[in-house]
Write an enzyme that holds these catalytic residues in place. Structure first.
Site, PDB file in Angstrom:
ATOM      1  N   GLU A 157      85.679  16.030  33.816  1.00  0.00           N
ATOM      2  CA  GLU A 157      84.554  16.186  32.894  1.00  0.00           C
ATOM      3  C   GLU A 157      84.466  15.010  31.923  1.00  0.00           C
ATOM      4  O   GLU A 157      83.372  14.521  31.610  1.00  0.00           O
ATOM      5  CB  GLU A 157      84.667  17.505  32.117  1.00  0.00           C
ATOM      6  N   ASP A 184      81.024  20.484  45.370  1.00  0.00           N
ATOM      7  CA  ASP A 184      79.720  19.830  45.420  1.00  0.00           C
ATOM      8  C   ASP A 184      79.722  18.309  45.334  1.00  0.00           C
ATOM      9  O   ASP A 184      79.320  17.604  46.248  1.00  0.00           O
ATOM     10  CB  ASP A 184      78.810  20.416  44.345  1.00  0.00           C
ATOM     11  N   GLU A 216      70.330  20.820  38.723  1.00  0.00           N
ATOM     12  CA  GLU A 216      70.427  20.403  40.123  1.00  0.00           C
ATOM     13  C   GLU A 216      69.089  20.426  40.871  1.00  0.00           C
ATOM     14  O   GLU A 216      68.784  19.504  41.638  1.00  0.00           O
ATOM     15  CB  GLU A 216      71.458  21.260  40.861  1.00  0.00           C
ATOM     16  N   ARG A 232      81.113  12.633  32.025  1.00  0.00           N
ATOM     17  CA  ARG A 232      80.259  12.800  30.841  1.00  0.00           C
ATOM     18  C   ARG A 232      80.459  11.685  29.817  1.00  0.00           C
ATOM     19  O   ARG A 232      79.492  11.078  29.355  1.00  0.00           O
ATOM     20  CB  ARG A 232      80.515  14.157  30.191  1.00  0.00           C
TER      21      ARG A 232
END
Length: 802
Positions: A436, A567, A705, A440
Site C-alpha cells: 500500500e 488482481d 475499478e 499510494r
C-alpha cells in the site's frame, strides 16, 4: 548426452544433474530442528529421479538431509552424496566424521574443501590436503576435490605433488561468468578435473533483464524448451555437472528433461550464448573474495591467498581502482537519468468535468478542515483517521489536484510534502503494508514528479524508496508484507509468513520508475529479481494462487482470483511490458497466458440475463461464481492489451462483455451503486436472479475499478455509452455518498432509504475514482496510452523506450 560422468581419480560415477541443498535451504546451524519442507523436497526429487545430493557443513542442512535419506527406500549405493568442509577446516577428519554422523551414513561419495580463502595461519593447504587424502585411505570418502578454487589455487595444490589429485572443482558458473572462467575450465580439463557448476541459472534468476535474456528466450522458442533447460544444457556442454534446486516438482522435472537424447544445442546456439554472456560480468556468491583475488592475482602473479597478500600499497591501488569504477558507474547512471518535462493542464472543458472537479474540491475541503496532515478523513464524525502516518490523502491525491488544475489546493499540498512529510517521525513508527505504501505514497510522489518536474517530489520518493527497498532482502527477493518506515525494519504478517500475490507482484513498476528518475539501479534490480521469481512459478495456464511465501517462493492456498489478493499482479504483467518499451517479452507472454487461463477456467455466462463474468477457483479446480468489484479493472486491462495486438479480437470482445456486466452490478441496485462482491447464477434452469448480493457484501467503498475500465473503453473504442455509464455512476455517488463534509463509503447499496454511511473517505476516492471520472469526460485522452501508463492507484507514469 550421458547422464553420468566418471571421476578420473576413483572411477566413481556422478549423476550430471545434482539437487542442491544450499542457498534456498541455508540455515548455517546444524543444531537446528529438522526442516520438514527440505525433507519433503528431497523426497520429491528422489521420486522424480534425482540421485545426486549436494550439501555442505556450513549450510546447516545435514540433519534434514539425513532424515530424508533415512526415510526413503533407495539403496545407499544408488545415491551420490557430496559435502564440503570450511567451518571446521582446521580438523578436516573430525569435520567429516561429524557430517557422516549427522547424515546417518558410513561414507561420502565426494568431500570438497569449500573455499581456498581459509586462514592459512591455522592450517596450510598442504596440511589440509593430507587430511583429505587420509579420509580416502580410511574409506570415509570415495573422492576428494575442491570448490571455488581458481587456477592459481590449483597450481599451488599441484605444486605439492599430492598423492590423490582433486577429482572435482565446484564453481559458480553461468554465461555471465564464462569469460572470467574460461582459463580455469581449460586448466581443469587438462588435469582431468570435473567441473561442477552451482547457480547455473543465476544469469536469469539473479540478473534478469540482462543481455542474455533475449538470446536464451529465442533459442528456447526454437527448440520448444524453457530458458532454464537451455542454460542447463549450455552448462553441461561447457562443464560436466550442474547443481540446481527447486521446491516445485514441475521445475525439477523440467531440469531433468535436459538429458533427453533428442535435445542438443548447435554451435550457433552455443556461440550466441557465449557472446551474450561476455557482455556482462556477474558473480552472486563469494564475489568479493573471488573477483578481488582474480583481479589482484592476475596483476601480481601470486599464488598466496589474496586476503594475506593485500598489503597497504596494494589496498590503496585497489581502492583507487574501485573509486574510479564507482565514479564511472555514477556518471553513466546520472547521464542516463530520466528528467521529466513539466506537464500543463487546462480547466475543465465541459459540465461533467466541472461537476467532478467540484466533487474533488468538496472532498478536499473536508479533509483540509478536519484531517489535515493525517492519512484519511472520517467524514461523519469529522475526525482524522491515522494509518501510515504519512499524510496519505495529500500524497495520494496531489496529482489529481495537479491534473484538475486546482492550483491553490496543489500549492498547499506541495508545501506540506516539502515541510512536513517525514520518514523519521514518531507517527510512522509502526508496521504497515509495503504494498500500500508503494502504490499510494511512492506512486503518488513519482507521478507528481513526472507531471510537475519539481525535484521535491523526487527527493521524497527516494527517501521512501530507500526504506521500501529493505523489504526485498529475502531469500527469494520477493518483498516481505510489512515495513516499519521509521525503524527501517521489514516483517511478514504476524498471522502468516505468506504474502498476497498482488502484494509481491504490484510493486515493480514503481521501483523501476524510481531507478529511471534517480539513476540508482538498485530499485530496478529489486523489481526485476522479484518479477523473475514470479515468472518462474509453476502456473495453471498462467494463473497463480493468491498466496505466496517471500521466504520460500512457494505459492499456497489454492485459491485463484482476479479479485482481492490477486488482481493487480495480472494488471502489472501487461503494464511492465509497456513500461519497458515492449522489450521484455516474458511480461507479455505471462500476461497473455494468464488471459487465456481466465478464458479457460474463470470465464462464465450468468443467467437469465446472459452476462459474462469472471469467477474464482477453489483448491485450484472448483469453480466459484463469486466476483469482487475489484475484478472490473480487468476489462480495461484486456482492452489495453488488445490495442497493441488487434488481431487478438477476443480480448476486446471479453473487455466489452465484462464492462457491461460490471455496469449491471451498479444498475441493478436501487442506489445505482455496486456492491463489493456479487454472486452469479450459472444455471440456465434456475429461477434465481442473475446477480445476488449477500448481506455482508452489500457495501460500496467508492472504488474506481469500473470507472477505470470505462475510461479505457471510451478512448479505445470511441463509444460514448461508456461516458454515459460513468455519468450515471457519478450521479449515484453524489446522491448516496456525498456528506455535508466530504464523501463516505456506504454499507448497503440495496436500500436507497438507508444506505448506512460507514464514516470513511478512502484516499483512493480522490486519487483514483474522481481522477478517472475527470479523464473519462474529457474530449481527448490527456494521457495517451502509448506514452503513459497508470499504476494500480491511478498514478500516471511514463512509458520508456527500453
Amino acid at each position: 548426452m550421458s547422464q553420468t560422468v566418471t571421476l578420473s581419480t576413483s572411477k566413481t560415477v556422478v549423476p550430471v544433474i545434482g539437487y542442491g541443498t544450499g542457498t534456498k535451504w541455508y540455515s548455517g546451524d546444524n543444531s537446528k530442528p529438522i526442516n520438514k519442507e527440505l525433507v519433503e523436497s528431497i523426497h520429491e526429487a528422489f521420486s522424480i529421479g534425482y540421485r545426486h545430493l549436494d550439501a555442505a557443513e556450513m549450510y546447516g542442512t545435514d540433519t534434514s538431509i539425513g532424515e530424508a535419506i533415512r526415510t526413503q527406500s533407495i539403496p545407499r549405493n544408488e545415491l551420490f552424496i557430496t559435502n564440503k568442509v570450511y567451518k571446521n577446516i582446521e580438523n578436516i577428519e573430525q569435520a567429516c566424521l561429524d557430517v557422516l554422523s549427522r547424515l546417518g551414513i558410513d561414507y561420502l561419495d565426494l568431500w570438497l574443501i569449500h573455499s581456498p580463502f581459509f586462514d592459512r595461519n591455522k592450517i596450510s593447504l598442504e596440511q589440509a590436503w593430507k587430511q583429505m587424502e587420509k579420509l580416502v585411505e580410511n574409506g570415509k570418502v570415495k573422492a576428494i576435490g575442491v570448490s571455488n578454487f581458481q587456477k592459481q589455487h590449483l597450481e599451488e595444490l599441484f605444486a605439492l605433488n599430492p598423492k590423490i589429485k582433486p577429482a572435482v572443482n565446484q564453481i559458480e558458473f553461468n554465461p555471465y561468468l564464462y569469460k572470467a572462467s574460461k582459463d580455469l575450465i581449460e586448466y581443469c580439463k587438462s588435469k582431468g578435473i570435473v567441473i561442477e557448476a552451482y547457480s547455473p541459472l543465476g544469469s536469469i534468476v539473479y540478473k534478469p533483464g540482462g543481455p542474455l535474456d533475449e538470446v536464451v528466450e529465442k533459442i528456447a522458442k526454437k527448440y520448444n524448451r524453457t530458458p532454464s533447460q537451455i542454460l542447463l544444457k549450455w552448462n553441461l556442454i561447457k562443464g560436466d555437472v550442474v547443481i540446481t534446486t527447486s521446491s516445485i516438482r514441475e521445475r525439477l522435472e523440467d531440469f531433468l528433461k535436459v538429458l533427453d537424447k533428442n535435445f542438443e544445442l548447435n554451435n550457433e546456439d552455443i556461440k550466441a550464448i557465449d557472446d551474450a554472456g561476455a557482455k556482462l560480468h556477474f558473480r552472486k556468491f563469494r564475489a568479493k573474495e573471488i573477483d578481488v583475488f582474480i583481479y589482484f592475482g592476475y596483476r601480481s602473479h601470486v599464488t598466496e591467498p589474496a586476503n594475506e597478500q593485500l598489503n597497504e600499497y596494494h589496498r590503496d591501488e585497489i581502492n583507487k581502482d574501485k573509486e574510479a569504477w564507482q565514479r564511472k558507474q555514477k556518471e553513466e547512471s546520472q547521464s542516463g537519468k530520466f528528467k521529466p518535462q513539466k506537464q500543463y493542464f487546462s480547466n475543465p472543458t465541459n459540465e461533467r468535468q466541472i461537476a467532478v472537479r467540484d466533487a474533488m474540491r468538496h472532498a478536499w475541503k473536508a479533509y483540509r478542515t478536519y484531517a489535515w496532515g493525517y492519512d484519511e478523513l472520517l467524514p461523519i464524525s469529522k475526525t482524522p483517521s491515522p494509518w501510515f502516518g504519512l499524510g496519505l490523502t495529500i500524497v495520494d491525491s496531489i496529482d489529481t489536484l495537479y491534473i484538475m488544475n486546482m492550483t491553490e489546493e496543489y500549492k498547499e499540498a506541495r508545501e506540506w510534502i516539502e515541510k512536513s512529510f517525514s520518514c523519521d517521525s514518531d507517527s510512522v513508527d509502526k508496521f504497515n503494508s509495503h504494498f500500500e505504501i508503494t502504490i499510494r505514497i511512492l506512486g503518488g510522489l513519482l507521478s507528481t514528479y513526472h507531471l510537475s518536474a519539481d525535484d521535491i517530489f523526487l527527493q521524497r520518493a527516494i527517501e521512501i524508496g530507500d526504506r521500501l527497498f529493505i523489504n526485498f532482502n529475502t531469500p527469494t527477493r520477493l518483498p516481505l508484507a510489512e515495513i516499519n518506515i521509521k525503524r527501517k525494519a521489514a516483517s511478514g504478517y504476524r498471522w502468516t509468513s505468506d504474502s498476497a500475490l498482488s502484494e509481491v507482484g504490484t510493486v515493480q513498476i514503481e521501483m523501476r520508475d524510481l531507478s529511471r528518475v534517480s539513476g540508482e539501479k538498485k530499485y530496478e534490480d529489486a523489481a526485476d529479481k522479484s518479477a523473475a521469481v514470479l515468472h518462474h512459478q509453476s502456473k495453471k495456464d498462467g494463473l497463480l494462487p493468491i498466496f505466496v511465501s517471500p521466504l520460500t517462493g512457494r505459492s499456497s492456498g489454492g485459491v485463484v482470483s482476479l479479485g482481492a489478493r490477486g488482481d493487480s499482479y495480472y494488471e502489472y504483467l501487461l503494464k511492465q511490458w509497456l513500461q519497458t518499451g515492449q522489450q521484455r517479452s516474458t511480461f507479455w507472454d505471462d500476461w497473455i497466458e494468464s488471459m487465456d487461463g481466465v478464458r479457460k477456467h474463470l470465464w462464465r455466462l450468468a443467467y437469465p440475463d446472459k452476462l459474462y463474468f469472471v469467477g474464482e477457483l477453489m483448491s485450484m479446480s472448483t469453480f466459484s461464481p463469486k466476483m469482487d468489484h475489484l475484478v472490473c479493472f480487468l476489462a480495461g486491462n484486456m482492452a489495453l492489451g488488445w490495442s497493441y495486438k488487434k488481431d487478438l479480437t477476443y480480448l476486446l470482445d471479453m473487455a466489452k462483455d465484462l464492462t457491461k456486466t460490471c455496469y449491471q452490478t451498479y444498475a441493478k441496485q436501487a442506489t445505482g451503486l455496486s456492491p463489493e462482491i456479487a454472486y452469479f447464477n450459472t444455471d440456465p434452469q434456475s429461477n434465481e436472479p442473475t446477480i445476488t448480493v449477500r448481506d455482508n457484501d452489500a457495501h460500496n467503498l467508492l472504488r474506481p475499478e469500473l470507472i477505470e475500465s470505462l475510461y479505457y473503453m471510451y478512448f479505445l473504442t470511441g463509444d460514448t455509452i461508456y461516458q454515459d455509464w460513468g455519468w450515471k455512476i457519478f450521479q449515484s455517488f453524489e446522491k448516496y455518498t456525498r456528506q455535508t463534509d466530504g464523501y463516505s463509503s456506504i454499507n448497503d447499496v440495496r436500500n436507497p432509504d438507508n444506505v448506512r454511511p460507514r464514516d470513511k473517505m478512502e484516499s483512493f476516492f480522490l486519487a483514483e475514482t474522481l481522477k478517472y471520472l475527470y479523464l473519462l469526460f474529457d474530449k481527448k485522452n490527456l494521457f495517451p496510452f502509448d506514452q503513459w501508463l497508470f499504476n494500480t492507484e491511478a498514478h500516471p507514469l511514463p512509458i520508456y523506450k527500453n
